[in-house]
Motif scaffolding. Structure first.
Motif, PDB file in Angstrom:
ATOM      1  N   VAL A  65       1.309  -2.114  -5.346  1.00  0.00           N
ATOM      2  CA  VAL A  65       1.280  -2.728  -4.015  1.00  0.00           C
ATOM      3  C   VAL A  65       2.664  -3.269  -3.642  1.00  0.00           C
ATOM      4  CG1 VAL A  65       0.319  -4.624  -2.639  1.00  0.00           C
ATOM      5  CG2 VAL A  65      -1.194  -3.201  -4.048  1.00  0.00           C
ATOM      6  N   LYS A  69       4.772  -2.015  -0.423  1.00  0.00           N
ATOM      7  CA  LYS A  69       5.233  -2.945   0.613  1.00  0.00           C
ATOM      8  C   LYS A  69       6.747  -2.852   0.793  1.00  0.00           C
ATOM      9  CE  LYS A  69       3.430  -7.086   0.590  1.00  0.00           C
ATOM     10  NZ  LYS A  69       2.879  -8.374   0.110  1.00  0.00           N
ATOM     11  N   ALA A  72       7.379   0.313   2.637  1.00  0.00           N
ATOM     12  CA  ALA A  72       6.950   0.142   4.030  1.00  0.00           C
ATOM     13  C   ALA A  72       8.021  -0.603   4.825  1.00  0.00           C
ATOM     14  CB  ALA A  72       5.616  -0.606   4.080  1.00  0.00           C
ATOM     15  N   ARG A  73       8.537  -1.696   4.259  1.00  0.00           N
ATOM     16  CA  ARG A  73       9.606  -2.441   4.942  1.00  0.00           C
ATOM     17  C   ARG A  73      10.829  -1.552   5.152  1.00  0.00           C
ATOM     18  NH1 ARG A  73       7.722  -6.449   1.504  1.00  0.00           N
ATOM     19  NH2 ARG A  73       9.351  -6.024  -0.045  1.00  0.00           N
ATOM     20  N   GLU A  79       3.505  -3.738   7.179  1.00  0.00           N
ATOM     21  CA  GLU A  79       2.834  -4.139   5.941  1.00  0.00           C
ATOM     22  C   GLU A  79       1.369  -4.467   6.208  1.00  0.00           C
ATOM     23  OE1 GLU A  79       4.849  -6.825   3.182  1.00  0.00           O
ATOM     24  OE2 GLU A  79       6.690  -6.462   4.328  1.00  0.00           O
ATOM     25  N   GLU A  80       1.038  -4.828   7.443  1.00  0.00           N
ATOM     26  CA  GLU A  80      -0.353  -5.088   7.806  1.00  0.00           C
ATOM     27  C   GLU A  80      -1.194  -3.824   7.755  1.00  0.00           C
ATOM     28  OE1 GLU A  80      -0.279  -7.053  11.586  1.00  0.00           O
ATOM     29  OE2 GLU A  80       0.538  -8.892  10.752  1.00  0.00           O
ATOM     30  N   ALA A  82       0.027  -1.050   5.626  1.00  0.00           N
ATOM     31  CA  ALA A  82       0.263  -0.523   4.278  1.00  0.00           C
ATOM     32  C   ALA A  82      -0.538  -1.237   3.200  1.00  0.00           C
ATOM     33  CB  ALA A  82       1.756  -0.579   3.948  1.00  0.00           C
ATOM     34  N   GLU A  83      -0.451  -2.552   3.149  1.00  0.00           N
ATOM     35  CA  GLU A  83      -1.080  -3.257   2.024  1.00  0.00           C
ATOM     36  C   GLU A  83      -2.592  -3.059   1.953  1.00  0.00           C
ATOM     37  OE1 GLU A  83      -1.266  -7.482  -0.372  1.00  0.00           O
ATOM     38  OE2 GLU A  83      -0.109  -7.403   1.483  1.00  0.00           O
TER      39      GLU A  83
END
Length: 106
Positions: A65, A69, A72-73, A79-80, A82-83
């Motif tokens: 995870v 993240k 993703a960044r 991240e809302e 992706a996570e």
């Protein structure tokens, strides 16, 4: 395994909902192919792991995870999105791996 890149409109080029849907549908087909490949790694893990208790590795979950993240960044994915997607994916993969592990040793 080779992933085929389907011809699809880029999101910025879409001017109709039909184009958006075409792009999403094409992308979903590619995601299914990638998830199939990921499932293959779960099959391999179930085959390799000798102890059922090692199927769930909470430290590895958090490591995956964190890496997702960070990626993703880096690329601009929220991240809302992706996570929770990855946490759900990981939990389903663990459930799947338990099933495969049990079947292999039945």
């Amino acid at each position: 395994m080779t992933t085929v890149i389907e011809d699809r409109p880029r999101p910025a080029d879409c001017t109709t909902m039909a184009e958006v849907r075409q792009g999403v549908d094409a992308l979903d087909r590619q995601l299914v192919a990638l998830l199939l490949e990921r499932q293959g790694y779960m099959d391999a893990a179930a085959r390799i792991k000798q102890d059922r208790e090692t199927v769930r590795d909470n430290a590895r979950v958090e490591d995956v995870v964190a890496k997702v993240k960070a990626e993703a960044r880096r690329v601009g994915l929220s991240e809302e999105i992706a996570e929770p997607v990855w946490r759900t994916l990981i939990e389903q993969c663990i459930r799947y791996e338990f099933g495969v592990w049990d079947k292999l040793r039945a």
